[in-house]
Design a protein around this motif. Structure first.
Motif, PDB file in Angstrom:
ATOM      1  N   LEU A  34      23.235  -0.752   3.919  1.00  0.00           N
ATOM      2  CA  LEU A  34      22.136  -1.425   3.234  1.00  0.00           C
ATOM      3  C   LEU A  34      22.663  -1.981   1.909  1.00  0.00           C
ATOM      4  O   LEU A  34      23.112  -1.219   1.056  1.00  0.00           O
ATOM      5  CB  LEU A  34      21.019  -0.398   2.971  1.00  0.00           C
ATOM      6  N   ALA A  35      22.622  -3.289   1.780  1.00  0.00           N
ATOM      7  CA  ALA A  35      22.936  -3.894   0.484  1.00  0.00           C
ATOM      8  C   ALA A  35      21.653  -3.904  -0.326  1.00  0.00           C
ATOM      9  O   ALA A  35      20.628  -4.394   0.143  1.00  0.00           O
ATOM     10  CB  ALA A  35      23.460  -5.315   0.667  1.00  0.00           C
ATOM     11  N   THR A  36      21.688  -3.348  -1.508  1.00  0.00           N
ATOM     12  CA  THR A  36      20.467  -3.230  -2.320  1.00  0.00           C
ATOM     13  C   THR A  36      20.847  -3.099  -3.786  1.00  0.00           C
ATOM     14  O   THR A  36      21.938  -2.627  -4.107  1.00  0.00           O
ATOM     15  CB  THR A  36      19.635  -2.002  -1.883  1.00  0.00           C
ATOM     16  N   THR A  37      19.931  -3.507  -4.658  1.00  0.00           N
ATOM     17  CA  THR A  37      20.145  -3.247  -6.088  1.00  0.00           C
ATOM     18  C   THR A  37      19.545  -1.902  -6.495  1.00  0.00           C
ATOM     19  O   THR A  37      19.679  -1.499  -7.646  1.00  0.00           O
ATOM     20  CB  THR A  37      19.489  -4.357  -6.949  1.00  0.00           C
ATOM     21  N   ASP A  38      18.878  -1.228  -5.556  1.00  0.00           N
ATOM     22  CA  ASP A  38      18.319   0.097  -5.871  1.00  0.00           C
ATOM     23  C   ASP A  38      19.453   1.114  -6.005  1.00  0.00           C
ATOM     24  O   ASP A  38      20.203   1.321  -5.052  1.00  0.00           O
ATOM     25  CB  ASP A  38      17.375   0.569  -4.762  1.00  0.00           C
ATOM     26  N   LEU A  39      19.529   1.752  -7.145  1.00  0.00           N
ATOM     27  CA  LEU A  39      20.539   2.798  -7.301  1.00  0.00           C
ATOM     28  C   LEU A  39      20.146   4.019  -6.461  1.00  0.00           C
ATOM     29  O   LEU A  39      20.971   4.576  -5.738  1.00  0.00           O
ATOM     30  CB  LEU A  39      20.654   3.183  -8.784  1.00  0.00           C
ATOM     31  N   CYS A  40      18.882   4.407  -6.543  1.00  0.00           N
ATOM     32  CA  CYS A  40      18.350   5.497  -5.730  1.00  0.00           C
ATOM     33  C   CYS A  40      17.335   4.926  -4.738  1.00  0.00           C
ATOM     34  O   CYS A  40      16.853   3.802  -4.894  1.00  0.00           O
ATOM     35  CB  CYS A  40      17.671   6.551  -6.611  1.00  0.00           C
ATOM     36  N   ALA A  59      28.893   7.850 -13.001  1.00  0.00           N
ATOM     37  CA  ALA A  59      28.532   6.433 -12.936  1.00  0.00           C
ATOM     38  C   ALA A  59      28.797   5.899 -11.533  1.00  0.00           C
ATOM     39  O   ALA A  59      29.782   6.269 -10.885  1.00  0.00           O
ATOM     40  CB  ALA A  59      29.349   5.635 -13.947  1.00  0.00           C
ATOM     41  N   TRP A  60      27.885   5.050 -11.079  1.00  0.00           N
ATOM     42  CA  TRP A  60      28.084   4.347  -9.810  1.00  0.00           C
ATOM     43  C   TRP A  60      29.024   3.176 -10.035  1.00  0.00           C
ATOM     44  O   TRP A  60      28.916   2.445 -11.016  1.00  0.00           O
ATOM     45  CB  TRP A  60      26.742   3.835  -9.268  1.00  0.00           C
ATOM     46  N   MET A  61      29.953   3.016  -9.126  1.00  0.00           N
ATOM     47  CA  MET A  61      30.827   1.842  -9.116  1.00  0.00           C
ATOM     48  C   MET A  61      30.847   1.308  -7.700  1.00  0.00           C
ATOM     49  O   MET A  61      30.268   1.876  -6.797  1.00  0.00           O
ATOM     50  CB  MET A  61      32.238   2.204  -9.551  1.00  0.00           C
ATOM     51  N   GLY A  62      31.547   0.225  -7.509  1.00  0.00           N
ATOM     52  CA  GLY A  62      31.654  -0.324  -6.160  1.00  0.00           C
ATOM     53  C   GLY A  62      30.948  -1.657  -6.073  1.00  0.00           C
ATOM     54  O   GLY A  62      30.782  -2.340  -7.082  1.00  0.00           O
ATOM     55  N   ALA A  63      30.515  -1.999  -4.867  1.00  0.00           N
ATOM     56  CA  ALA A  63      29.942  -3.332  -4.686  1.00  0.00           C
ATOM     57  C   ALA A  63      28.999  -3.353  -3.505  1.00  0.00           C
ATOM     58  O   ALA A  63      29.233  -2.687  -2.494  1.00  0.00           O
ATOM     59  CB  ALA A  63      31.066  -4.346  -4.462  1.00  0.00           C
ATOM     60  N   ALA A  64      27.956  -4.141  -3.643  1.00  0.00           N
ATOM     61  CA  ALA A  64      27.106  -4.456  -2.487  1.00  0.00           C
ATOM     62  C   ALA A  64      27.761  -5.627  -1.760  1.00  0.00           C
ATOM     63  O   ALA A  64      28.323  -6.518  -2.383  1.00  0.00           O
ATOM     64  CB  ALA A  64      25.708  -4.830  -2.957  1.00  0.00           C
ATOM     65  N   ASP A  65      27.700  -5.579  -0.445  1.00  0.00           N
ATOM     66  CA  ASP A  65      28.256  -6.669   0.378  1.00  0.00           C
ATOM     67  C   ASP A  65      27.067  -7.294   1.115  1.00  0.00           C
ATOM     68  O   ASP A  65      26.772  -6.953   2.258  1.00  0.00           O
ATOM     69  CB  ASP A  65      29.302  -6.093   1.348  1.00  0.00           C
ATOM     70  N   TRP A  66      26.377  -8.188   0.426  1.00  0.00           N
ATOM     71  CA  TRP A  66      25.104  -8.724   0.926  1.00  0.00           C
ATOM     72  C   TRP A  66      25.265  -9.512   2.215  1.00  0.00           C
ATOM     73  O   TRP A  66      24.364  -9.541   3.042  1.00  0.00           O
ATOM     74  CB  TRP A  66      24.479  -9.648  -0.125  1.00  0.00           C
ATOM     75  N   ASN A  67      26.390 -10.176   2.370  1.00  0.00           N
ATOM     76  CA  ASN A  67      26.507 -11.153   3.460  1.00  0.00           C
ATOM     77  C   ASN A  67      27.305 -10.662   4.660  1.00  0.00           C
ATOM     78  O   ASN A  67      27.454 -11.388   5.633  1.00  0.00           O
ATOM     79  CB  ASN A  67      27.126 -12.444   2.932  1.00  0.00           C
ATOM     80  N   LYS A  88      24.666   4.041 -14.538  1.00  0.00           N
ATOM     81  CA  LYS A  88      24.663   5.467 -14.889  1.00  0.00           C
ATOM     82  C   LYS A  88      23.750   6.252 -13.945  1.00  0.00           C
ATOM     83  O   LYS A  88      22.581   5.903 -13.759  1.00  0.00           O
ATOM     84  CB  LYS A  88      24.155   5.576 -16.325  1.00  0.00           C
ATOM     85  N   ILE A  89      24.296   7.320 -13.367  1.00  0.00           N
ATOM     86  CA  ILE A  89      23.483   8.230 -12.548  1.00  0.00           C
ATOM     87  C   ILE A  89      23.096   9.455 -13.383  1.00  0.00           C
ATOM     88  O   ILE A  89      21.942   9.869 -13.408  1.00  0.00           O
ATOM     89  CB  ILE A  89      24.250   8.644 -11.271  1.00  0.00           C
ATOM     90  N   THR A  90      24.094  10.034 -14.065  1.00  0.00           N
ATOM     91  CA  THR A  90      23.830  11.072 -15.077  1.00  0.00           C
ATOM     92  C   THR A  90      24.723  10.730 -16.269  1.00  0.00           C
ATOM     93  O   THR A  90      25.473   9.753 -16.227  1.00  0.00           O
ATOM     94  CB  THR A  90      24.196  12.489 -14.571  1.00  0.00           C
ATOM     95  N   ASP A  91      24.692  11.557 -17.292  1.00  0.00           N
ATOM     96  CA  ASP A  91      25.552  11.296 -18.460  1.00  0.00           C
ATOM     97  C   ASP A  91      27.021  11.264 -18.078  1.00  0.00           C
ATOM     98  O   ASP A  91      27.824  10.601 -18.733  1.00  0.00           O
ATOM     99  CB  ASP A  91      25.335  12.397 -19.521  1.00  0.00           C
ATOM    100  N   ARG A  92      27.372  11.990 -16.989  1.00  0.00           N
ATOM    101  CA  ARG A  92      28.790  12.100 -16.629  1.00  0.00           C
ATOM    102  C   ARG A  92      29.162  11.367 -15.348  1.00  0.00           C
ATOM    103  O   ARG A  92      30.315  11.387 -14.943  1.00  0.00           O
ATOM    104  CB  ARG A  92      29.165  13.577 -16.463  1.00  0.00           C
ATOM    105  N   GLY A 133      24.934   2.530   0.902  1.00  0.00           N
ATOM    106  CA  GLY A 133      23.495   2.615   0.692  1.00  0.00           C
ATOM    107  C   GLY A 133      23.143   3.376  -0.572  1.00  0.00           C
ATOM    108  O   GLY A 133      24.010   3.884  -1.286  1.00  0.00           O
ATOM    109  N   PRO A 134      21.825   3.466  -0.859  1.00  0.00           N
ATOM    110  CA  PRO A 134      21.392   4.068  -2.123  1.00  0.00           C
ATOM    111  C   PRO A 134      21.552   5.584  -2.154  1.00  0.00           C
ATOM    112  O   PRO A 134      21.673   6.250  -1.127  1.00  0.00           O
ATOM    113  CB  PRO A 134      19.908   3.669  -2.206  1.00  0.00           C
ATOM    114  N   VAL A 135      21.494   6.115  -3.381  1.00  0.00           N
ATOM    115  CA  VAL A 135      21.593   7.558  -3.633  1.00  0.00           C
ATOM    116  C   VAL A 135      20.244   8.208  -3.299  1.00  0.00           C
ATOM    117  O   VAL A 135      19.183   7.641  -3.558  1.00  0.00           O
ATOM    118  CB  VAL A 135      21.939   7.788  -5.125  1.00  0.00           C
ATOM    119  N   TYR A 136      20.330   9.403  -2.712  1.00  0.00           N
ATOM    120  CA  TYR A 136      19.112  10.166  -2.395  1.00  0.00           C
ATOM    121  C   TYR A 136      18.809  11.110  -3.554  1.00  0.00           C
ATOM    122  O   TYR A 136      19.503  12.115  -3.745  1.00  0.00           O
ATOM    123  CB  TYR A 136      19.301  10.978  -1.113  1.00  0.00           C
TER     124      TYR A 136
END
Ligand code: FEO
Length: 389
Positions: free
Chosen positions: A169-175, A11-19, A5-9, A221-224
């Motif tokens: 950047l593959a990351t678990t950081d949403l922002c 949502a982030w979807m998609g995938a990190a591609d670590w490798n 969830k980014i806001t109530d309305r 990459g992450p959200v600013y």
């Protein structure tokens, strides 16, 4: 992978591609990447902004498992890392319309085989209502294809920018949590992909800044959540300002060019000029691209192979020419065994670079005192020009 969830309305979807370590079979990805899609729910309609690379289509489809209806599939960009899963998503939501720029329409048909009747082209500034949420489409061409656009979610003041402002950047950081880390990744991304279009990017930044943007959500990459961080960085990169820096990519086969490079680096450093050195036999070309963003001067070091520069130097010179950095000066240093056309050939490889070619230094075999003196003179010449920046 779960949605986030980014806001109530939103949502982030998609995938990190670590490798993943290479993009377009060309661009190094030392830190992987991500393919971000965003689900926006209004009181009446739902939109999915971008999709995911085909390799991560399954992850996106799992995230959509509980989403019964999607009315709009917004395609900011036709490149497959964002549009590649659109056919699967469009099949799952047969009533959904694909929304894109007029230029993107034909590209989505050509590249993905999407049926033309599913696609709605939107004008610059056109809006789509989701009920209590409004999507405003902003045409932002050449970030980095001609068809690209952004979406501004008016009520939440979020700009969805796709590649624009992105970072591999593959990351678990949403922002963004580590601005220094993201700065390097975003600058690499800008250097490798956006830099040739910096003039038009300036206009796109103006269009973005005409809105009250509280958050920038790119598709890599992450959200600013502090948009000024990336907007200020971009404004610096696309400006006409160059820094007191020399980029020095080189190759040495038997040590002569290496000796010249070391001497010149020292001579420049003693004169207060910052130098970034890249041995093309081992370097990450992304690092070289980053260095080219700000530098005032390019010095290429090369031995002579069959009368011309080393093939790795051909490649690097061609790349620099294609990326069109805002360099002001250039020179060649290096060595040869019996004859060389390296200077003329390198100069012919960089017609896009509007640079003053400085006195170059080529030596036969090992460099001698006169060659080192010529390198000192080159350093002096560079330092004097940089003093006037
Ligand atoms: Fe991330 Fe141009 O695609």
């Amino acid at each position: 992978m779960n949605t986030r969830k980014i806001t109530d309305r939103v949502a982030w979807m998609g995938a990190a591609d670590w490798n993943r370590r290479l993009f377009d079979s060309l661009i190094p990805l030392p830190d992987g990447t991500s393919y971000n899609a965003y689900l926006v729910r209004g009181s009446e309609k739902t939109a999915l902004l971008d999709s995911a690379d085909p390799a991560k289509c399954d992850a996106l489809m799992r995230q959509l498992a509980d989403v019964a209806e999607v009315d709009y599939l917004v395609a900011h960009h036709a490149e497959q890392d964002h549009s590649g899963s659109l056919p699967a998503v469009a099949e799952r939501y047969p009533a959904a319309k694909v929304v894109c720029t007029p230029k993107a329409k034909g590209m989505l048909v050509d590249h993905l085989g999407l049926p033309e009747e599913r696609i709605v082209a939107v004008a610059d500034g056109e809006t789509v209502s989701l009920g209590d949420r409004t999507l405003e489409f902003i045409h932002t061409p050449w970030v980095h294809w001609p068809e690209t656009m952004c979406t501004y979610l008016r009520e939440d003041k979020i700009l969805f920018s796709c590649d624009f402002f992105g970072s591999h950047l593959a990351t678990t950081d949403l922002c963004v949590t580590d601005e220094a880390l993201v700065y390097e990744a975003a600058k690499r991304y800008y250097a490798e992909i956006m830099m040739p279009f910096r003039t038009v990017i300036r206009k796109n930044i103006e269009k973005v800044e005409a809105r009250d943007v509280r958050m920038i959500a790119p598709s890599h990459g992450p959200v600013y959540d502090r948009p000024a961080f990336i907007l200020d960085a971009y404004k610096d990169w696309v400006s006409e300002n160059v820094k007191n820096e020399v980029v020095l990519p080189y190759v040495s086969m038997h040590g002569s060019t290496e000796l010249m490079v070391r001497h010149l680096v020292s001579a420049l450093a003693c004169r207060g000029v910052r130098v970034r050195v890249f041995d093309l036999a081992v370097t990450d070309l992304g690092k070289l691209a980053i260095a080219l963003v700000d530098a005032a001067t390019l010095v290429v070091g090369t031995p002579t192979v069959h009368v011309g520069p080393h093939p790795a130097v051909f490649y690097a010179a061609h790349l620099a020419n294609a990326l069109r950095p805002k360099l002001r000066f250039a020179a060649v240093i290096g060595s040869y065994g019996w004859s060389s056309k390296a200077i003329e050939q390198i100069a012919g490889l960089i017609p896009n670079l509007k640079v003053e070619i400085l006195d170059s230094v080529l030596c036969r075999g090992l460099p001698r005192a006169t060659d080192f003196a010529a390198l000192d003179a080159l350093a002096e010449s560079i330092a004097a020009r940089h003093a006037g920046l």
